[in-house]
Motif scaffolding. Structure first.
Motif, PDB file in Angstrom:
ATOM      1  N   GLU A   7      17.690 -28.515  56.455  1.00 41.03           N
ATOM      2  CA  GLU A   7      18.339 -27.205  56.447  1.00 41.03           C
ATOM      3  C   GLU A   7      18.969 -26.898  55.095  1.00 41.03           C
ATOM      4  N   MET A   8      19.626 -27.874  54.483  1.00 41.92           N
ATOM      5  CA  MET A   8      20.240 -27.657  53.175  1.00 41.92           C
ATOM      6  C   MET A   8      19.169 -27.420  52.105  1.00 41.92           C
ATOM      7  N   LEU A   9      18.070 -28.120  52.229  1.00 46.95           N
ATOM      8  CA  LEU A   9      16.990 -27.997  51.263  1.00 46.95           C
ATOM      9  C   LEU A   9      16.362 -26.608  51.294  1.00 46.95           C
ATOM     10  N   LYS A  10      16.295 -26.003  52.483  1.00 46.09           N
ATOM     11  CA  LYS A  10      15.727 -24.659  52.609  1.00 46.09           C
ATOM     12  C   LYS A  10      16.455 -23.677  51.694  1.00 46.09           C
ATOM     13  N   GLY A  11      17.747 -23.843  51.562  1.00 41.93           N
ATOM     14  CA  GLY A  11      18.537 -22.936  50.747  1.00 41.93           C
ATOM     15  C   GLY A  11      18.464 -23.207  49.260  1.00 41.93           C
ATOM     16  N   THR A  12      17.961 -24.359  48.880  1.00 39.97           N
ATOM     17  CA  THR A  12      17.961 -24.722  47.460  1.00 39.97           C
ATOM     18  C   THR A  12      16.563 -24.931  46.877  1.00 39.97           C
ATOM     19  N   ARG A  92      24.547 -20.973  38.361  1.00 44.25           N
ATOM     20  CA  ARG A  92      25.947 -20.532  38.458  1.00 44.25           C
ATOM     21  C   ARG A  92      26.444 -20.654  39.895  1.00 44.25           C
ATOM     22  N   THR A  93      25.614 -20.209  40.831  1.00 41.12           N
ATOM     23  CA  THR A  93      25.977 -20.292  42.247  1.00 41.12           C
ATOM     24  C   THR A  93      26.111 -21.743  42.673  1.00 41.12           C
ATOM     25  N   TRP A  94      25.176 -22.576  42.242  1.00 39.94           N
ATOM     26  CA  TRP A  94      25.206 -24.000  42.573  1.00 39.94           C
ATOM     27  C   TRP A  94      26.495 -24.644  42.059  1.00 39.94           C
ATOM     28  N   SER A  95      26.867 -24.342  40.828  1.00 40.53           N
ATOM     29  CA  SER A  95      28.091 -24.910  40.244  1.00 40.53           C
ATOM     30  C   SER A  95      29.316 -24.485  41.042  1.00 40.53           C
ATOM     31  N   PHE A  96      29.378 -23.210  41.398  1.00 40.50           N
ATOM     32  CA  PHE A  96      30.490 -22.708  42.195  1.00 40.50           C
ATOM     33  C   PHE A  96      30.590 -23.467  43.516  1.00 40.50           C
TER      34      PHE A  96
END
Length: 109
Positions: A7-12, A92-96
């Protein structure tokens, strides 16, 4: 891979594949191999191809048909300016998110 990881991988996965393409142009199978080398062993080729089609439709990649030794020409994907901008926004989103998650993990919620 467990359900939570899937599930987490789907978003990334979009960002991961764009990051691979930012390093160098590649065709679908090459990207799948690179993902598997990175430990993403459960990602199906079809998932990568579907993602590449979406990138193409959204104008994030340039596509070049390159002759293949076996069969039809391969579609080689390269990140274009719009794709690079999208990838920068992803980072940027990932860092946040990772900063906030790390705060929570350390009990600073």
């Amino acid at each position: 891979m467990g359900k939570q990881m899937t599930e987490m991988l789907k978003g990334t996965l979009e960002g991961i594949v764009l990051a691979i393409l930012s390093a160098r142009s590649a065709y679908g199978y090459e990207i799948t191999v690179r993902l598997r080398e990175m430990g993403f062993t459960d990602i199906a080729e079809g998932t990568v191809y579907a993602l590449l089609v979406r990138f193409e439709l959204r104008g994030l990649v340039d596509v070049e048909k390159v002759p293949s030794e076996k069969g039809p020409p391969r579609k080689v994907y390269s990140l274009n300016e719009q794709g690079q901008a999208y990838l920068e926004e992803f980072w940027r989103t990932w860092s946040f998110l990772t900063e906030r998650l790390e705060q929570l993990h350390k009990g600073g919620g």
